[in-house]
Scaffold this motif. Structure first.
Motif, PDB file in Angstrom:
ATOM      1  N   MET A 105       6.680   0.563  -1.940  1.00 35.02           N
ATOM      2  CA  MET A 105       6.518  -0.859  -2.239  1.00 35.02           C
ATOM      3  C   MET A 105       5.116  -1.157  -3.128  1.00 35.02           C
ATOM      4  O   MET A 105       5.025  -1.643  -4.024  1.00 35.02           O
ATOM      5  N   LEU A 106       4.251  -0.791  -2.194  1.00 37.45           N
ATOM      6  CA  LEU A 106       2.749  -0.675  -2.832  1.00 37.45           C
ATOM      7  C   LEU A 106       2.470  -0.263  -4.173  1.00 37.45           C
ATOM      8  O   LEU A 106       2.110  -0.459  -5.009  1.00 37.45           O
ATOM      9  N   GLU A 107       3.240   0.970  -4.157  1.00 36.52           N
ATOM     10  CA  GLU A 107       3.319   1.975  -5.329  1.00 36.52           C
ATOM     11  C   GLU A 107       3.883   1.034  -6.611  1.00 36.52           C
ATOM     12  O   GLU A 107       3.499   1.273  -7.752  1.00 36.52           O
TER      13      GLU A 107
ATOM     14  N   VAL B  33      -3.960   2.687   3.281  1.00 37.08           N
ATOM     15  CA  VAL B  33      -2.763   2.465   4.248  1.00 37.08           C
ATOM     16  C   VAL B  33      -2.087   3.922   4.579  1.00 37.08           C
ATOM     17  O   VAL B  33      -1.880   4.704   3.619  1.00 37.08           O
ATOM     18  N   PRO B  34      -2.122   4.213   5.928  1.00 36.14           N
ATOM     19  CA  PRO B  34      -1.329   5.474   6.147  1.00 36.14           C
ATOM     20  C   PRO B  34      -0.019   5.650   5.500  1.00 36.14           C
ATOM     21  O   PRO B  34       0.607   4.715   5.498  1.00 36.14           O
TER      22      PRO B  34
ATOM     23  N   LEU C 103       1.463  -1.402  -7.722  1.00 33.70           N
ATOM     24  CA  LEU C 103       0.691  -0.827  -8.533  1.00 33.70           C
ATOM     25  C   LEU C 103       0.824  -0.394  -9.852  1.00 33.70           C
ATOM     26  O   LEU C 103       0.354  -0.914 -10.881  1.00 33.70           O
ATOM     27  N   ALA C 104       2.080  -0.052 -10.000  1.00 35.21           N
ATOM     28  CA  ALA C 104       2.612   0.308 -11.233  1.00 35.21           C
ATOM     29  C   ALA C 104       2.712  -1.000 -12.293  1.00 35.21           C
ATOM     30  O   ALA C 104       2.404  -1.115 -13.390  1.00 35.21           O
ATOM     31  N   GLU C 105       3.197  -2.052 -11.795  1.00 35.50           N
ATOM     32  CA  GLU C 105       3.597  -3.453 -12.372  1.00 35.50           C
ATOM     33  C   GLU C 105       2.208  -3.964 -12.695  1.00 35.50           C
ATOM     34  O   GLU C 105       2.074  -4.607 -13.861  1.00 35.50           O
TER      35      GLU C 105
END
Length: 81
Positions: free
Chosen positions: A1-3, A70-71, A6-8
């Motif tokens: 989700m965070l990835e 974040v792990p 980040l791309a957006e």
């Protein structure tokens, strides 16, 4: 989700970073307006362009730092809390 976020953000940052490029190219390329006022305007435009790019990169860097902090996996005991 965070990835994905980040791309957006990176895609939108690229748009922001290029937002002042046409005006900057026009004022720093061939003379279209001359004189002290024009020079100040071009300097101000260049400075704003730099600040915009720095601010945009700060957004990306902050998000990257957050993602790296974040792990990759959260233990089930922590997830239940």
């Amino acid at each position: 989700m965070l990835e994905q976020t980040l791309a957006e953000v990176r895609a939108r940052v690229a748009i922001l970073e290029a937002a002042l490029d046409p005006a900057h190219a026009q004022f720093t390329g061939r003379p279209t307006w001359v004189g002290p006022t024009a020079r100040r305007f071009a300097e101000d435009l260049s400075a704003r362009r730099v600040r915009l790019r720095q601010a945009a990169q700060t957004l990306v860097s902050t998000l990257e730092e957050e993602i790296h902090s974040v792990p990759p996996k959260v233990p089930p005991s922590t997830a239940r809390r």
